[in-house]
Design an enzyme around this catalytic site. Structure first.
Site, PDB file in Angstrom:
ATOM      1  N   TYR A   8       0.832  -1.205   0.000  1.00 20.10           N
ATOM      2  CA  TYR A   8       0.000   0.000   0.000  1.00 20.10           C
ATOM      3  C   TYR A   8       0.869   1.259   0.000  1.00 20.10           C
ATOM      4  O   TYR A   8       0.559   2.232  -0.677  1.00 20.10           O
ATOM      5  CB  TYR A   8      -0.936  -0.004   1.208  1.00 20.10           C
ATOM      6  CG  TYR A   8      -1.750   1.253   1.333  1.00 20.10           C
ATOM      7  CD1 TYR A   8      -2.844   1.486   0.489  1.00 20.10           C
ATOM      8  CD2 TYR A   8      -1.435   2.232   2.269  1.00 20.10           C
ATOM      9  CE1 TYR A   8      -3.592   2.649   0.583  1.00 20.10           C
ATOM     10  CE2 TYR A   8      -2.180   3.397   2.372  1.00 20.10           C
ATOM     11  CZ  TYR A   8      -3.249   3.606   1.528  1.00 20.10           C
ATOM     12  OH  TYR A   8      -3.979   4.765   1.625  1.00 20.10           O
ATOM     13  N   GLU A   9       1.982   1.213   0.750  1.00 21.88           N
ATOM     14  CA  GLU A   9       2.874   2.370   0.840  1.00 21.88           C
ATOM     15  C   GLU A   9       3.872   2.424  -0.316  1.00 21.88           C
ATOM     16  O   GLU A   9       4.801   3.219  -0.297  1.00 21.88           O
ATOM     17  CB  GLU A   9       3.579   2.384   2.196  1.00 21.88           C
ATOM     18  CG  GLU A   9       2.609   2.656   3.327  1.00 21.88           C
ATOM     19  CD  GLU A   9       3.279   2.802   4.677  1.00 21.88           C
ATOM     20  OE1 GLU A   9       4.489   2.504   4.816  1.00 21.88           O
ATOM     21  OE2 GLU A   9       2.574   3.220   5.615  1.00 21.88           O
ATOM     22  N   GLU A  67       3.894   2.772  15.139  1.00 17.12           N
ATOM     23  CA  GLU A  67       4.766   2.454  14.003  1.00 17.12           C
ATOM     24  C   GLU A  67       3.951   2.114  12.759  1.00 17.12           C
ATOM     25  O   GLU A  67       4.255   2.592  11.674  1.00 17.12           O
ATOM     26  CB  GLU A  67       5.687   1.282  14.361  1.00 17.12           C
ATOM     27  CG  GLU A  67       6.623   0.859  13.250  1.00 17.12           C
ATOM     28  CD  GLU A  67       7.654   1.912  12.866  1.00 17.12           C
ATOM     29  OE1 GLU A  67       8.182   1.824  11.739  1.00 17.12           O
ATOM     30  OE2 GLU A  67       7.956   2.815  13.660  1.00 17.12           O
ATOM     31  N   TYR A  70      -2.821  -0.565  10.114  1.00 18.65           N
ATOM     32  CA  TYR A  70      -3.262  -1.107   8.831  1.00 18.65           C
ATOM     33  C   TYR A  70      -4.623  -1.754   8.995  1.00 18.65           C
ATOM     34  O   TYR A  70      -4.869  -2.486   9.965  1.00 18.65           O
ATOM     35  CB  TYR A  70      -2.270  -2.151   8.303  1.00 18.65           C
ATOM     36  CG  TYR A  70      -2.658  -2.737   6.973  1.00 18.65           C
ATOM     37  CD1 TYR A  70      -2.475  -2.018   5.800  1.00 18.65           C
ATOM     38  CD2 TYR A  70      -3.223  -4.002   6.885  1.00 18.65           C
ATOM     39  CE1 TYR A  70      -2.846  -2.552   4.562  1.00 18.65           C
ATOM     40  CE2 TYR A  70      -3.584  -4.543   5.659  1.00 18.65           C
ATOM     41  CZ  TYR A  70      -3.397  -3.813   4.501  1.00 18.65           C
ATOM     42  OH  TYR A  70      -3.752  -4.338   3.291  1.00 18.65           O
ATOM     43  N   GLY A  77     -13.182   2.046   6.420  1.00 21.79           N
ATOM     44  CA  GLY A  77     -14.460   2.715   6.593  1.00 21.79           C
ATOM     45  C   GLY A  77     -15.407   1.952   7.508  1.00 21.79           C
ATOM     46  O   GLY A  77     -16.505   2.415   7.794  1.00 21.79           O
ATOM     47  N   GLY A  79     -14.742   1.177  10.673  1.00 18.43           N
ATOM     48  CA  GLY A  79     -14.548   1.548  12.073  1.00 18.43           C
ATOM     49  C   GLY A  79     -13.388   0.842  12.757  1.00 18.43           C
ATOM     50  O   GLY A  79     -13.074   1.157  13.904  1.00 18.43           O
ATOM     51  N   GLY A  81     -10.084   0.931  12.036  1.00 17.55           N
ATOM     52  CA  GLY A  81      -8.964   1.845  12.253  1.00 17.55           C
ATOM     53  C   GLY A  81      -9.230   2.788  13.411  1.00 17.55           C
ATOM     54  O   GLY A  81      -8.367   3.023  14.263  1.00 17.55           O
ATOM     55  N   ASN A 108      -0.615  10.254   1.248  1.00 21.86           N
ATOM     56  CA  ASN A 108      -1.688   9.406   1.749  1.00 21.86           C
ATOM     57  C   ASN A 108      -2.846  10.246   2.304  1.00 21.86           C
ATOM     58  O   ASN A 108      -3.142  10.243   3.488  1.00 21.86           O
ATOM     59  CB  ASN A 108      -1.132   8.461   2.821  1.00 21.86           C
ATOM     60  CG  ASN A 108      -2.086   7.358   3.170  1.00 21.86           C
ATOM     61  OD1 ASN A 108      -3.255   7.374   2.800  1.00 21.86           O
ATOM     62  ND2 ASN A 108      -1.579   6.391   3.917  1.00 21.86           N
ATOM     63  N   TYR A 115      -7.145  10.892  10.059  1.00 21.68           N
ATOM     64  CA  TYR A 115      -6.493  11.308  11.310  1.00 21.68           C
ATOM     65  C   TYR A 115      -6.970  12.683  11.752  1.00 21.68           C
ATOM     66  O   TYR A 115      -7.247  12.907  12.931  1.00 21.68           O
ATOM     67  CB  TYR A 115      -4.977  11.311  11.149  1.00 21.68           C
ATOM     68  CG  TYR A 115      -4.381   9.963  10.805  1.00 21.68           C
ATOM     69  CD1 TYR A 115      -4.883   8.783  11.356  1.00 21.68           C
ATOM     70  CD2 TYR A 115      -3.316   9.866   9.919  1.00 21.68           C
ATOM     71  CE1 TYR A 115      -4.333   7.550  11.027  1.00 21.68           C
ATOM     72  CE2 TYR A 115      -2.758   8.641   9.601  1.00 21.68           C
ATOM     73  CZ  TYR A 115      -3.272   7.481  10.167  1.00 21.68           C
ATOM     74  OH  TYR A 115      -2.718   6.269   9.839  1.00 21.68           O
TER      75      TYR A 115
END
Length: 143
Positions: A8-9, A67, A70, A77, A79, A81, A108, A115
């Site tokens: 993903y990164e 750190e 994910y 979406g 919930g 995270g 990102n 956040y």
């Protein structure tokens, strides 16, 4: 899922973590890495947070450095995270820690927006530095 995060990164070639290394870091005799998992249904891990302690010399107490956070793409979406970050905040408050902090890649924007929606603020006046590879060995006097 750590490798999925590296994909993903956009840096899977930089992910060299083995199952054995992760297990030793989390469950060895003196763990310095801690983890949370979020289940999307019983027995199915849908996301994780890996964190360690840092220390604020100004506050005089520990903090949590997140750190990695994910959530599987199909569960974003949902919930999970938010639940992981809420639990980290609860741990920090319960233990008297000063903060929870982390880094996010500049591109990102979905994560940045998420956040900010939780009330997190970017530390734009700070720049992260890193010594690694040959520069690390040179600085250590072994390169």
């Amino acid at each position: 899922m750590v490798f999925d995060l590296a994909v993903y990164e956009k840096a899977p070639e930089l992910c060299h973590l083995t199952d054995e290394q992760l297990h030793a870091a989390l469950f060895g005799p003196a763990p310095a890495l801690f983890g949370l998992v979020a289940e999307s249904e019983p027995g199915r891990v849908g996301g994780f947070a890996l964190w360690f302690l840092n220390f604020s010399t100004w506050e005089g107490v520990h903090g949590i450095y997140l750190e990695d956070l994910y959530v599987r793409p199909e569960l974003r979406g949902s919930g999970l995270g938010k639940a992981l970050l809420v639990r980290l905040a609860q741990i920090a408050v319960e233990r008297g820690y000063a903060r929870v902090e982390w880094s996010v890649l500049d591109w990102n924007t979905p994560s940045i927006d998420f956040y900010r929606g939780l009330g997190a603020v970017s530390m734009d006046e700070w720049t992260t530095f890193r010594l690694t590879g040959p520069a690390l060995r040179t600085a250590a006097g072994t390169g």
